[in-house]
Design an enzyme around this catalytic site. Structure first.
Site, PDB file in Angstrom:
ATOM      1  N   ASP A 287       0.878  -1.049   0.265  1.00 15.96           N
ATOM      2  CA  ASP A 287      -0.101  -0.056   0.152  1.00 15.96           C
ATOM      3  C   ASP A 287       0.949   1.349  -0.151  1.00 15.96           C
ATOM      4  O   ASP A 287       2.028   0.986   0.199  1.00 15.96           O
ATOM      5  CB  ASP A 287      -1.078  -0.030   0.985  1.00 15.96           C
TER       6      ASP A 287
HETATM    7  C1  BGC Z   1      -5.063   3.201   0.379  1.00 20.06           C
HETATM    8  C2  BGC Z   1      -5.330   2.042  -0.890  1.00 20.06           C
HETATM    9  C3  BGC Z   1      -5.026   2.895  -2.104  1.00 20.06           C
HETATM   10  C4  BGC Z   1      -3.744   3.497  -2.292  1.00 20.06           C
HETATM   11  C5  BGC Z   1      -3.541   4.363  -3.616  1.00 20.06           C
HETATM   12  C6  BGC Z   1      -3.620   4.131   0.068  1.00 20.06           C
HETATM   13  O1  BGC Z   1      -3.814   5.182   1.082  1.00 20.06           O
HETATM   14  O2  BGC Z   1      -4.962   2.539   1.449  1.00 20.06           O
HETATM   15  O3  BGC Z   1      -6.370   1.618  -0.751  1.00 20.06           O
HETATM   16  O4  BGC Z   1      -5.354   1.908  -3.442  1.00 20.06           O
HETATM   17  O5  BGC Z   1      -3.769   4.479  -1.209  1.00 20.06           O
HETATM   18  O6  BGC Z   1      -4.068   5.480  -3.598  1.00 20.06           O
END
Ligand code: BGC
Length: 761
Positions: A287
């Site tokens: 993530d």
């Molecule tokens: C979130 C994810 C997301 C990623 C990219 C993160 O902060 O937890 O769910 O896909 O950002 O935007």
């Protein structure tokens, strides 16, 4: 007959053998291609493939000169995310395939979570349709639009089970149930990826956030999780596994720790469970800055945590560049192996190969598709219909709803005339101006037949600072700076002129979603005050309730005659709300999460264990209950009303003594005693009365959404096999155990008919 069956079996076996060997042949071809490519790659280029920066500074016409442009040219980027439009993506892809040494195409990822420009309901709402055809279709349309705009990879589905409505990200998931969550996971992956990833309108899906992210302690985002392996395997893992079984191409690691080790560095999770036990063959992405954050988690410096991530089975590093900056050094120091770097690089290249990007890196860059396939009338029509089916009618005393298309309606509330909020959280590709407010939707649907008066009635919250936090990313509610009393008086004036009051209240879109946890999950006090004032007029009041989580609605349930929960229904929500309010569509949504009586009951979920001191009737001393509140929810899992009225007969079982691999059929007769045709979600629950480990009081094991005409009766049957009885035992072996079972069927998890049987080995 027997001959036909045998012939069919032969054909099916031949087909399976054919597809298995075709798969082998194409895998072998892919291996030859990637082997040859990897032979040419330097160590730096291999590490470069593991890097996924955000698109940051890219402006059309400047890709080449940007910092990212330079990195791409130097072979230091495997993919980019959150870059929008064909023009930009084409330009960046061109740098990769024309100006980098090995001309390796890039992945372009985006959070296409519940639609692209045509926005569908937030996932929590979508899950309340209990309709897998609709769920799959919404993902298919999203993939079609995203791919028409250059995107080839979506960070969806999010399948984190959560039993904690304080956690803001319940809005992004499918609720509390592993079975329903698994069905949705499968449907979403199928919708995005289709049967053939080489097509130009299918995209790579990414299941997230692996794992247990929804079990954050105290519902506070990014917080620690800690649970038994029993609970993981039986209750939290199933939707991730279902996505893997459905062939999801990528997995995203979660931010939280699992068993004391952040998921991103957890080898047991990423390699032993995901790859060895489940047979996952795609790649794993972290993530956002998930690697770097492990420094704060407290397991080492950037080099250490990056090496641990790679060793655990991470293949791609989102944003943080820990792998890019430290992997070479770690290799020289013997902290990671070349085999680990190669394995990660290979998986990224395989994904690109499977998408057909080596054949045509511009396959998603068709300006004509971008012009003709996004936010089309057909897609919007689907979104409107799906939104209406995600709404859950929580209360309808005296059949106030549906409203007549006549007279005067006072539409009041901070969410009544606000299109910015309609798409809901995580709608990054949405064009806000394209959404339709409740006011506009109502006017469009019944404008000339009904007089619609509008007033705001109150701001979202008395606290302007909280309102700012709750309206980020341009989702403004245009705070009214006049005194509260003046705003309220205006509303009461129009209420006095109306036949019925429709109050559009609740949460704003950004009161749920990432980093939007709440410790108080009621409708904000200022709006409660508004509702009370509206009720005091004596006019009938209908709440059109916006929310991204289960709210505490005890008072509202006791005092407001009608409540239609509309979540955040997407770009067409305004129309869909009108469709349901006026009865053009009969509501059929059912809750995928429990609505508690107060926040102190949390976590409250239907598939709990019995305990050694289960409660009979509240209150009982020395039983598992509270002094001050019963164990009941306000609305149970599976609950939702309709303008029809459904009556369930008792259950008929085909047999109540079964053995081995027999199939049981459980049947009920469902009658629509109302005057309106309707849809009902018939739910099957099973309880295993005694096991080698304790078993939940009931578990959803099947459901059917059926259409029943007014006055009609239908027999609804569920075939049940031992597959529905299986669970992970103490040794985490997945099997069923003989004994006594309860079969329950009903329209929600609380109100069920029950029959008992014995199933022997
Ligand atoms: C979130 C994810 C997301 C990623 C990219 C993160 O902060 O937890 O769910 O896909 O950002 O935007």
């Amino acid at each position: 007959m027997k001959r036909i069956v045998i012939s069919l079996l032969i054909v099916a076996t031949a087909f399976n053998t054919y597809t298995a060997s075709a798969q082998k042949a194409s895998d072998a071809k892919m291996k030859i291609f990637i082997d040859a490519l990897m032979k040419k790659m330097t160590l730096d280029e291999k590490i470069g493939q593991l890097n996924l920066p955000g698109s940051g500074d890219i402006v059309t016409g400047q890709a080449k000169s940007s910092d990212i442009g330079k990195k791409i040219r130097d072979g230091q980027v495997g993919g980019l995310f959150n870059i929008k439009t064909v023009a930009k993506i084409k330009e960046v892809q061109r740098v990769a395939v024309e100006e980098s040494r090995l001309k390796i195409p890039m992945l372009f990822g985006m959070d296409v979570i519940h639609g692209y420009e045509t926005v569908f309901p937030i996932p929590l709402g979508m899950s309340c349709t209990w309709d897998m055809t609709l769920v799959e279709r919404s993902a298919r349309i999203a993939a079609n639009e995203a791919s028409a705009d250059g995107i080839n990879w979506t960070f969806s589905p999010m399948v984190d089970i959560s039993r904690d409505p304080r956690w803001g990200r319940v809005s992004e998931g499918n609720g509390e149930d592993p079975y329903l969550g698994s069905q949705i996971a499968k449907a979403m992956v199928k919708g995005y990826q289709g049967n053939d990833l080489t097509k130009n309108n299918t995209i790579l899906s990414c299941v997230k956030h692996y794992a247990l992210y929804g079990a954050a302690e105290a519902g506070r985002d990014y917080n620690t999780t800690d649970m038994s392996h029993q609970r993981m395997y039986n209750e939290y893992f199933p939707p991730y596994k279902a996505a893997v079984d459905a062939g999801v191409g990528s997995v995203m690691a979660s931010f939280n720790e699992v068993d004391g080790v952040p998921a991103t560095a957890n080898k047991w999770l990423m390699t032993d469970v995901l790859r060895k036990q489940w047979g996952f063959k795609g790649f794993v992405v972290t993530d956002y800055t998930g690697i770097n954050e492990m420094v704060a988690h407290g397991i080492g410096d950037l080099q250490t945590v990056s090496a641990r991530a790679l060793m655990a089975g991470i293949d791609m590093d989102m944003v943080g560049e820990g792998l890019l900056l430290t992997t070479k050094k770690s290799l020289q120091e013997g902290k990671v192996t070349m085999a680990q770097i190669d394995a990660a690089c290979r998986r990224i290249l395989e994904a690109k190969y499977k998408l057909g990007l080596f054949d045509n890196p511009y396959k998603y860059c068709d300006e004509n598709r971008a012009k003709t396939e996004i936010f089309t009338a057909a897609n919007r029509k689907e979104a409107r219909s799906i939104a209406a089916q995600s709404f859950v009618l929580l209360k309808n005393q005296g059949n106030i709803l549906p409203l007549k298309k006549a007279g005067t309606i006072a539409l009041i509330g901070p969410l009544a005339d606000n299109k910015e909020n309609m798409p809901g959280t995580w709608s990054v590709a949405a064009v806000k101006e394209n959404a339709t407010s409740v006011l506009a939707g109502l006017q469009q649907v019944v404008g000339d037949k009904v007089k619609i008066l509008y007033a705001k009635g109150s701001n979202l919250d008395a606290d302007s600072i909280l309102e700012e936090r709750a309206t980020m990313f341009g989702k403004t509610l245009y705070r009214d700076r006049r005194p509260d009393s003046v705003i309220l008086k205006e509303a009461l004036d129009i209420a006095a002129q109306s036949d019925v009051i429709v109050a559009a209240v609740g949460e704003s879109a950004e009161m749920s979603g990432e980093s939007s946890s709440r410790s108080d999950i009621q409708i904000p006090a200022l709006q409660q005050k508004l509702i009370k004032a509206l009720l005091a007029t004596g006019k009938p009041v209908v709440l059109v309730l916006f929310t991204g989580r289960p709210l505490v609605l005890k008072w509202e349930n006791e005092n407001v005659p009608a409540i239609l929960n509309v979540w955040f229904g997407g770009s067409e929500a305004g129309y869909a709300i009108a469709d349901v309010l006026f009865g053009d569509i009969n509501p059929s949504g059912k809750l995928s999460t429990t609505f508690p009586q107060n926040v102190g009951q949390v976590p409250l979920f239907y598939n709990h264990k019995n305990t050694g001191r289960p409660l009979g009737t509240w209150f009982e001393k020395f039983r598992s209950n509270y002094l001050d509140v019963s164990n009941e929810p306000v609305y149970p899992f599976g609950y939702g009303l309709s303008y029809s009225n459904f009556i369930y007969s008792d259950i008929t079982l085909s047999n109540n003594l079964l053995k081995g691999n027999q199939t049981l059929t459980a049947t009920v007769t469902l009658t629509n005693t109302g005057n309106t045709d309707g849809k009902e979600v018939v739910q099957l629950y099973i309880r295993d009365l005694a096991g080698s480990v304790t078993r939940p009081v009931k578990e959803l094991k099947g459901f059917q959404k059926v259409v029943i005409k007014a006055g009609e009766s239908k027999k609804i049957s569920f075939p049940i096999t031992t597959a529905e009885l299986k669970f992970y035992n103490y040794d985490l072996k997945y099997d069923w155990e003989p004994g006594e079972f309860e079969i329950m069927i009903g329209g929600n998890s609380r109100d069920v008919k029950m029959a008992k049987l014995i199933w022997n080995k």
